[in-house]
Every structure is written in structure tokens, then in C-alpha cells.
Design an enzyme around this catalytic site. Structure first.
Site, PDB file in Angstrom:
ATOM      1  N   LEU A 101       0.809  -1.221   0.000  1.00  0.00           N
ATOM      2  CA  LEU A 101       0.000   0.000   0.000  1.00  0.00           C
ATOM      3  C   LEU A 101       0.840   1.268   0.000  1.00  0.00           C
ATOM      4  O   LEU A 101       0.501   2.236  -0.669  1.00  0.00           O
ATOM      5  CB  LEU A 101      -0.944   0.020   1.212  1.00  0.00           C
ATOM      6  N   ASN A 102       1.917   1.285   0.742  1.00  0.00           N
ATOM      7  CA  ASN A 102       2.700   2.509   0.904  1.00  0.00           C
ATOM      8  C   ASN A 102       3.805   2.680  -0.130  1.00  0.00           C
ATOM      9  O   ASN A 102       4.193   3.814  -0.432  1.00  0.00           O
ATOM     10  CB  ASN A 102       3.304   2.571   2.308  1.00  0.00           C
TER      11      ASN A 102
END
Length: 174
Positions: free
Chosen positions: A101-102
């Protein structure tokens, strides 16, 4: 075949024992499935002990960039470790989700391991021991320390956390 190197001070020839093969070391992926390092013969390997809550965590992005740019000749392998400031507390699914996600991480991540001390994983015993890798010894100082292995399984060098993944010190070998 024996590895031969010149001693720095005396100029004499030193014959070293054959190093152990990195390809015989067993390690599991973050998903619990075995990673067969021998499957990567012909490509260089960059091992990086990673953590999700470290000042160097932003290097995940550059590691992914490095992995993408040199995909034909390099395999980046992140090795989660919680030994430095307890900066990798997550379980396998939390680590995977954080990285995806990051930072859009698609390179390999291993199970969480110890990179130093009494419970040091065999991979890091090989990476940090001249007796095993045939080149040099080191100690892991902090998260995001990098270890580079050539396409035939020979140890090249290691780089402290402050050396960024796209540094010419690393990319000159790719």
C-alpha cells in the site's frame, strides 16, 4: 575451485577455502512458502534487512525502482527484522500490506528473521561471515543494510543503511 587473493600488507598469495554456497540456504517467503535461492542463479541478489517504522523505510520505494529497472539481472529480497529499535513489529500480513500500500512493493519479502545474535538466520550467517562467504566479515548495524551477491552466488560487498539502493556503489555491478 579455490579462491585466491593477494594479501594487502605482504603481497603474498593467500588461498582461501571454497565458500559455502548461498544457494543451499533455506529461507521462507513472507507467505510461509520456501524461497529457493538457487532459482536465481544467473542473476545478482541484493538482500536488505527491512523494517516498516524506520527512518530509512522510504528506501522501499527506491528498492522497488531498483528491482524494476534491473529486473533482467537483479533480484531484490527484503528481509524483515525487528532487532533494531523494534521497528518491524508487524506480522506477515501486516508487513505485506504495509509494503504494497505505501510503496508498491512487488519484490520478494522473506519471513521475519534475526540478522544478528544467538538466533541469527543462516542466510545472515553466510552474508556476515568470511568463513562462509569467502570474501569478508561484517556485522549488521541497522535496518536497510544491503548485501550484494553476484550471478554465480559469490559475495560482492555490503553497504550500510546510508547507501541508497540506486547508489552507483551498488549499480556499478548491475
Amino acid at each position: 575451485m579455490k579462491r585466491i587473493s593477494k594479501a594487502k600488507l605482504t603481497g603474498s598469495v593467500v588461498i582461501k577455502k571454497n565458500p559455502e554456497s548461498i544457494y543451499n540456504i533455506a529461507i521462507n517467503g513472507l507467505n510461509g512458502q520456501p524461497i529457493l535461492l538457487s532459482a536465481f542463479k544467473g542473476k545478482k541478489l541484493l538482500f536488505v534487512n527491512v523494517a516498516s517504522s524506520c527512518g530509512f523505510t522510504k528506501q522501499y520505494k527506491e528498492l522497488q525502482d531498483l528491482s524494476d529497472k534491473y529486473a533482467d539481472k537483479l533480484v531484490v529480497i527484503g528481509v524483515p527484522c525487528n532487532q533494531f529499535g523494534s521497528q518491524e513489529k508487524g506480522n506477515a500480513s501486516e508487513i505485506q500490506e504495509f509494503c504494497e500500500l505505501n510503496f508498491g512493493v512487488t519484490f520478494l519479502l522473506t519471513e521475519k528473521v534475526a540478522v544478528k545474535g544467538n538466533y541469527q538466520h543462516p542466510l545472515y550467517k553466510w552474508l556476515t561471515s568470511e568463513a562462509k562467504n569467502g570474501v569478508k566479515s561484517s556485522s549488521v548495524k541497522w535496518n536497510f543494510q544491503k548485501y550484494l551477491v553476484d550471478c554465480t552466488g559469490n559475495f560482492i560487498d555490503y553497504y550500510y543503511s546510508t547507501t541508497t539502493p540506486m547508489s552507483s556503489r551498488i549499480t556499478m555491478y548491475l
